[in-house]
Motif scaffolding. Structure first.
Motif, PDB file in Angstrom:
ATOM      1  N   VAL A  43       0.861  -1.190   0.000  1.00  0.00           N
ATOM      2  CA  VAL A  43       0.000   0.000   0.000  1.00  0.00           C
ATOM      3  C   VAL A  43       0.891   1.231   0.000  1.00  0.00           C
ATOM      4  CG1 VAL A  43      -1.830   1.247   1.200  1.00  0.00           C
ATOM      5  CG2 VAL A  43      -1.726  -1.262   1.346  1.00  0.00           C
ATOM      6  N   THR A  66       0.587   5.446  -0.164  1.00  0.00           N
ATOM      7  CA  THR A  66      -0.246   6.644  -0.207  1.00  0.00           C
ATOM      8  C   THR A  66       0.508   7.765  -0.917  1.00  0.00           C
ATOM      9  OG1 THR A  66       0.564   7.391   1.957  1.00  0.00           O
ATOM     10  CG2 THR A  66      -1.414   6.009   1.936  1.00  0.00           C
ATOM     11  N   THR A 114      -4.451   6.381  -3.752  1.00  0.00           N
ATOM     12  CA  THR A 114      -3.650   5.375  -3.062  1.00  0.00           C
ATOM     13  C   THR A 114      -3.436   4.191  -3.994  1.00  0.00           C
ATOM     14  OG1 THR A 114      -4.521   6.014  -0.902  1.00  0.00           O
ATOM     15  CG2 THR A 114      -3.602   3.798  -1.084  1.00  0.00           C
ATOM     16  N   TYR A 143      -6.740   1.847   8.052  1.00  0.00           N
ATOM     17  CA  TYR A 143      -6.579   0.622   7.251  1.00  0.00           C
ATOM     18  C   TYR A 143      -6.384  -0.589   8.162  1.00  0.00           C
ATOM     19  CZ  TYR A 143      -4.950  -2.289   3.339  1.00  0.00           C
ATOM     20  OH  TYR A 143      -4.817  -3.275   2.392  1.00  0.00           O
ATOM     21  N   GLN A 199      -9.421  -2.079  10.161  1.00  0.00           N
ATOM     22  CA  GLN A 199     -10.304  -2.996   9.443  1.00  0.00           C
ATOM     23  C   GLN A 199      -9.608  -4.316   9.129  1.00  0.00           C
ATOM     24  OE1 GLN A 199     -13.665  -1.722   9.139  1.00  0.00           O
ATOM     25  NE2 GLN A 199     -12.457  -0.445  10.523  1.00  0.00           N
ATOM     26  N   THR A 221      -9.850  -5.519   1.341  1.00  0.00           N
ATOM     27  CA  THR A 221      -8.972  -4.385   1.042  1.00  0.00           C
ATOM     28  C   THR A 221      -9.788  -3.136   0.757  1.00  0.00           C
ATOM     29  OG1 THR A 221      -7.235  -5.810   0.146  1.00  0.00           O
ATOM     30  CG2 THR A 221      -7.231  -3.510  -0.562  1.00  0.00           C
ATOM     31  N   CYS A 230     -10.920  -1.730   3.958  1.00  0.00           N
ATOM     32  CA  CYS A 230      -9.783  -1.149   4.674  1.00  0.00           C
ATOM     33  C   CYS A 230      -9.471   0.250   4.148  1.00  0.00           C
ATOM     34  CB  CYS A 230      -8.556  -2.046   4.518  1.00  0.00           C
ATOM     35  SG  CYS A 230      -8.635  -3.613   5.423  1.00  0.00           S
ATOM     36  N   VAL A 231      -9.462   0.392   2.827  1.00  0.00           N
ATOM     37  CA  VAL A 231      -9.165   1.686   2.214  1.00  0.00           C
ATOM     38  C   VAL A 231     -10.266   2.693   2.522  1.00  0.00           C
ATOM     39  CG1 VAL A 231      -8.821   2.915   0.035  1.00  0.00           C
ATOM     40  CG2 VAL A 231      -7.770   0.679   0.381  1.00  0.00           C
ATOM     41  N   ALA A 286      -9.735   3.921   5.937  1.00  0.00           N
ATOM     42  CA  ALA A 286      -8.513   4.729   5.953  1.00  0.00           C
ATOM     43  C   ALA A 286      -8.775   6.127   5.394  1.00  0.00           C
ATOM     44  CB  ALA A 286      -7.428   4.033   5.134  1.00  0.00           C
ATOM     45  N   ASN A 287      -9.489   6.197   4.277  1.00  0.00           N
ATOM     46  CA  ASN A 287      -9.829   7.493   3.690  1.00  0.00           C
ATOM     47  C   ASN A 287     -10.714   8.313   4.624  1.00  0.00           C
ATOM     48  OD1 ASN A 287      -8.425   7.432   1.263  1.00  0.00           O
ATOM     49  ND2 ASN A 287     -10.061   6.398   0.155  1.00  0.00           N
TER      50      ASN A 287
END
Length: 302
Positions: free
Chosen positions: A220, A222, A228, A263, A266, A273, A276-277, A280-281
């Motif tokens: 991953v 960023t 991402t 991220y 989760q 995934t 998770c993103v 994260a966002n």
């Protein structure tokens, strides 16, 4: 709740969060933040919007910050920020996150230890016995919308393998299901990838040899306001960030750390995934609308 978005409250009911399942190691710093004067910046030869490492002329700045009213203390350092975010996002009453780092036995160390406990992150700090190295700190000097950062790693640089080798401490490592550290600068150069292209770096990193051959590596990366990049199963996917008006941005410091924390929160819940993103966002977007890596009392993410 928007259609198709994960219900984190339901996840907390369905998934078992165990104590110490996410373990982090890094440089613990106490952010000491205050609104300062131009004269204060001039005294320490600081620019209004800059980030530097402390040198000899800054040795008194951290105590000098205490002269201002409404001084705020927040645990900082990339890995601590990430673990605090993950703990907050899970909403778990358990100390689901655990942090290894080195501090000194002093006022700032006591403040940081107390704050981490209040945030339900378990700390297994190594206490530096050297009187010459205080707890690592970062002076956050605020003038208007600008923040001048002065970091002194001090005891944070004194962590040793001996602390991990202690039987009781190593038991935490063995119990953890996820281990995270943010110390991975210049990874491409160190690996000799011979490229600065982010997508190529991600693909090369994902294809590196790994001990567990039954599971592919997920990479991953960023890129701030840019999408991402995630490589999973050899496939590269780009995920857009949440758009935000420039006027709503208060402070971008800690946004990347918060993204990782969201991220991992989760991942702890064994989510996909994409989920998770999404988390994260969400939290990165929240953090940039606040001063420092700070949170509301409770996470309402759904």
């Amino acid at each position: 709740m928007a259609s198709g978005e994960p219900n984190t409250k339901k996840m907390r009911e369905d998934q078992t969060i165990s104590e110490g399942m996410l373990l982090g190691m890094g440089n613990p710093l106490l952010d000491v933040a205050a609104v300062v004067t131009k004269e204060f910046l001039d005294k320490y030869e600081l620019l209004p919007d800059n980030a530097i490492l402390a040198d000899a002329k800054h040795k008194d700045i951290f105590e000098d910050m205490h002269q201002f009213t409404e001084v705020e203390f927040t645990p900082g350092g990339a890995t601590q920020n990430t673990l605090r975010t993950a703990q907050w996002m899970t909403g778990s009453p358990e100390f689901a996150t655990l942090f290894f780092g080195c501090i000194a036995k002093d006022r700032h160390g006591d403040i940081m230890t107390k704050a981490m406990k209040e945030g339900s992150v378990k700390t297994v700090y190594q206490i530096n016995g050297s009187n010459s190295e205080p707890t690592g700190t970062c002076a956050v000097c605020i003038t208007g919308n600008n923040r001048s950062l002065v970091a002194n790693l001090a005891s944070a640089n004194c962590f040793t393998k001996a602390h991990l080798d202690d039987k009781a401490n190593w038991a935490h490592v063995e119990r953890a299901k996820l281990v995270y550290t943010a110390e991975a600068e210049a990874f491409s150069e160190a690996q000799g990838f011979g490229t600065k292209d982010v997508k190529e770096i991600a693909l090369k990193a994902a294809s590196l040899p790994k001990h567990n051959s039954k599971r592919s590596r997920t990479v991953v990366i960023t890129q701030g306001a840019e999408p991402t990049i995630i490589v999973e199963g050899g496939k590269l996917t780009e995920y857009a960030i949440i758009p935000i008006e420039k006027e709503k941005i208060v402070d971008t410091n800690g946004a990347g750390d918060a993204f990782v924390g969201g991220y991992l929160s989760q991942l702890m819940l064994e989510r996909s995934t994409e989920q998770c993103v999404r988390a994260a966002n969400y939290v990165a977007n929240l953090i940039i609308q606040r001063h420092g890596c700070t949170f509301t009392e409770k996470c309402v993410y759904e």
